[in-house]
Write a protein that holds these residues in place. Structure first.
Motif: not given
Length: 369
Positions: A34-39, A343-346, A350-358
């Motif tokens: 499952y992908p990142d959640v928002s609403g 974790q949309w800031n990660r 926004l991070n030089d093509n590095h996905d920092l989400r955990q």
């Protein structure tokens, strides 16, 4: 020079804590695929609905889900949230803001944007209304040109049921390409207009700077390092007479009377004159309101959830450095604040093509008393 941890502590101290601050409960841990959640939205029976947009991550999972005992189920069926060929009005492309009205109708704002695609196809940007009692789509309102343009980023919405035969929609356009506005739609007729375009109240604060996970970041349209934009979080008073909004890159709260905002005969100049500054607030993404008129903010700098009462006094609901890195979608229901932590800031962009989400991505529930 004060250490950053001390600065964060000072910011938190400026917000009065509740008498008995209660920690949030994690009600969902979202793992792959499952992908990142928002609403997020919650109906009167405490049924929880979640949106999984595609404007940042193109995915083939259902874009709208119901959370049932910690597990995700496509809502209202598997077809609506899955990519389909042909008519974009028939499926949810990228659901973002969500809201359940007093009749338990779920209003889903589809921003129509897919990551990597420069344009928004006709019919993709829309609002879909689903009766949560029958689990049936009861209305689809398409956002059309000239209101719709490829710079639009439809972020959140509210439905005002006291103006218009079937209500009036207010939609925040936080802007993909430095165009910020508020969209007003009469549900019955489909009449729509874009107002307050690039107005100071709907635009990012000039020179905006925020601490994101203890790092100072400045608003930058060329090389963004934080989620940024204009009007984002929105709210409606319990009597539906006042509409509130905030900017993603700002700390100012504004309002307009809905009697004016819903009236298509009112000129842009009169709307601008009627905008009221309501004071400052913690920089936030999502926003929510309760039946008493209290407002709630996801304070991303302080990694906190914050309550503002009707007299303008602020209270700290919860603070968690580890989990509350980016409170996104907020929804209030029956004494609890529900929040998605996406974790949309990660994200990589926004991070030089590095996905920092955990993983896991979390959904939490917080007592508001």
């Amino acid at each position: 020079m004060k250490p950053l941890s001390l600065i964060a502590a000072v910011l938190i101290a400026a917000i009065s804590p509740l008498t008995s601050q209660a920690a949030s409960d994690v009600i969902a841990k979202i793992e792959a695929p499952y992908p990142d959640v928002s609403g997020i939205a919650v109906n009167q029976e405490n049924r929880i609905f979640l949106g999984f947009p595609r404007h940042s991550d193109e995915h083939d999972q259902p874009a709208l889900m119901e959370l049932i005992q910690g597990k995700l189920r496509p809502y209202p069926n598997s077809a609506l949230g899955h990519p389909q060929q042909g008519n974009y009005t028939k499926w949810l492309v990228s659901p973002h803001g969500m809201f359940v009205d007093s009749n338990d109708v779920l209003w889903v704002l589809d921003d129509g944007k897919i990551s990597g695609h420069p344009s928004i196809p006709q019919g993709a940007a829309k609002v879909v209304a689903i009766d949560t009692h029958t689990n049936k789509v009861v209305k689809t309102v398409v956002i059309t040109p000239p209101v719709l343009n490829d710079s639009s980023h439809y972020n959140d919405l509210r439905i005002d049921l006291i103006h218009g035969k079937e209500g009036t929609l207010y939609i925040a356009n936080s802007g993909f390409k430095q165009r910020y506005s508020l969209v007003v739609i009469d549900v019955a007729s489909g009449q729509q207009r874009e107002v307050l375009v690039d107005h100071p109240s709907t635009s990012p604060d000039p020179g905006f700077m925020a601490f994101i996970e203890n790092k100072p970041v400045v608003f930058n349209t060329e090389t963004p390092k934080l989620p940024q934009g204009g009007i984002d979080g929105v709210s409606l008073s319990p009597d539906s007479k006042t509409f509130y909004w905030t900017s993603l890159s700002g700390r100012k709260l504004f309002s307009l009377p809905t009697a004016i905002l819903s009236d298509f005969s009112v000129s842009e100049a009169k709307l601008e004159q009627a905008v009221k500054f309501e004071g400052e607030h913690p920089a936030n993404d999502g926003m929510a309101e309760d039946e008493k008129g209290n407002l709630y903010f996801g304070a991303y700098e302080q990694q906190s959830l914050v309550k503002r009462d009707t007299k303008g006094k602020f209270y700290l609901l919860d603070h968690n450095v580890h989990d509350l890195g980016w409170p996104d979608g907020l929804a209030y229901r029956n004494g609890y604040l529900y929040t998605t932590l996406g974790q949309w800031n990660r994200t990589a962009d926004l991070n030089d093509n590095h996905d920092l989400r955990q993983r896991p991505f979390l959904v939490i529930r917080t007592p508001t008393h």
